[in-house]
Motif scaffolding. Structure first.
Motif, short mmCIF file in Angstrom:
data_model
loop_
_atom_site.label_atom_id
_atom_site.label_comp_id
_atom_site.label_asym_id
_atom_site.label_seq_id
_atom_site.Cartn_x
_atom_site.Cartn_y
_atom_site.Cartn_z
N THR A 31 3.67 6.10 -5.70
CA THR A 31 4.52 4.98 -5.29
C THR A 31 4.31 3.88 -5.70
O THR A 31 4.92 2.97 -6.24
N ASN A 32 2.85 3.48 -5.74
CA ASN A 32 2.46 2.08 -6.43
C ASN A 32 2.64 2.04 -8.22
O ASN A 32 2.99 1.28 -8.74
N GLU A 33 2.62 3.21 -8.75
CA GLU A 33 2.92 3.28 -10.21
C GLU A 33 4.42 3.12 -10.20
O GLU A 33 4.81 2.28 -11.25
N GLY B 183 0.80 -1.36 -0.08
CA GLY B 183 -0.18 -0.12 -0.13
C GLY B 183 0.84 1.01 -0.18
O GLY B 183 1.91 1.35 0.66
N ASP C 204 0.56 5.70 -1.80
CA ASP C 204 -0.16 6.62 -2.46
C ASP C 204 0.08 5.99 -4.24
O ASP C 204 0.80 5.22 -4.48
N VAL C 205 -0.66 6.74 -5.10
CA VAL C 205 -0.73 6.43 -6.28
C VAL C 205 0.79 6.48 -7.00
O VAL C 205 0.95 5.45 -7.81
N HIS D 70 -0.76 -4.30 -5.50
CA HIS D 70 -0.56 -3.02 -5.31
C HIS D 70 -2.01 -2.43 -4.80
O HIS D 70 -3.19 -2.88 -5.50
N ARG D 71 -2.06 -1.41 -3.67
CA ARG D 71 -3.37 -1.09 -3.26
C ARG D 71 -3.13 0.60 -3.05
O ARG D 71 -2.16 0.80 -2.22
N GLN D 72 -3.80 1.31 -3.62
CA GLN D 72 -3.65 2.77 -3.46
C GLN D 72 -4.17 3.30 -2.26
O GLN D 72 -5.29 2.72 -1.84
N GLU D 73 -3.42 4.00 -1.50
CA GLU D 73 -4.10 4.57 -0.24
C GLU D 73 -3.99 5.81 -0.21
O GLU D 73 -2.67 6.48 -0.07
N GLY D 74 -5.01 6.83 -0.21
CA GLY D 74 -4.80 8.27 -0.12
C GLY D 74 -4.11 8.76 1.24
O GLY D 74 -3.30 9.78 1.13
N HIS E 278 -2.18 7.02 3.96
CA HIS E 278 -1.26 5.75 4.22
C HIS E 278 -0.33 6.24 5.33
O HIS E 278 0.22 5.27 5.63
#
Length: 195
Positions: A148-150, A143, A145-146, A174-178, A180
């Motif tokens: 980091t996952n990208e 998890g 932010d967007v 991958h899990r986006q967490e606003g 986190h």
């Protein structure tokens, strides 16, 4: 900051382990529920029940914003529910159990550092087989932010030439967490600095 004196950019990557609070060990997660290539696209369109629940959630948030910021409505704050009701409210309303796993002196802005971060996660936290060509036994949620996952996904794409799923760094979901961030690790105070 000047042409001959530039500030240094410091980057660290903090790994936090978070315990799941809602578990159902009777559910089988060894294989996907269905083959994604054969699922009809209409399955992903919200039905009337989904839309109704979304409307109710929007109303909850809108009402809370109104009683917080509109003066004449503040007196009605005690009339509103504190949470959106759901079956796991008791489990999820408690304090999260987490542990600081590691802090790496790596920058997620650099592809090679992001690959190193994922290799570190795989070597230390992803269950794998103990043979010559290890395979991932169970994936873990990654998890962030967007962005980091990208970057983590891009690092996985760069490793697609690996012979096993472990070498391809595919042991993370991958899990986006606003929101986190669980804590402030460092507090940086702004000071007047002479150049």
């Amino acid at each position: 900051m000047s042409v001959d004196r530039r500030r240094k950019s410091w980057h660290w990557f903090l790994l936090v382990g978070l315990q799941k609070r809602v578990l159902n060990p009777t559910l089988d997660d060894t294989a996907p529920i269905s083959n994604i290539t054969s699922v009809d696209n209409s399955t992903f369109i919200p039905n009337l029940n989904d839309c109704s629940k979304l409307d109710q959630n929007f109303m909850f948030h809108i009402m809370n914003v109104l009683v917080k910021y509109v003066g004449c409505l503040k007196k009605y704050k005690s009339c509103l529910p504190k949470f959106i009701p759901h079956p796991h409210l008791n489990e999820l309303s408690g304090k999260s159990n987490f542990a600081i796993l590691d802090m790496l002196d790596k920058s997620e802005n650099k592809s090679e550092d992001m690959i190193t971060i994922l290799e570190h996660i795989h070597a230390n936290f992803i269950p794998r087989t103990d043979d010559e060509n290890p395979s991932v036994i169970k994936k873990k949620v990654f998890g962030g932010d967007v962005l980091t996952n990208e970057r983590a996904y891009s690092a996985q794409l760069a490793m697609l030439n690996g012979t096993t799923d472990y070498e391809r760094l595919t042991g993370v979901i991958h899990r986006q967490e606003g929101l986190h961030r669980m804590m402030n690790l460092l507090l940086v105070l702004k000071r007047d600095v002479q150049v």
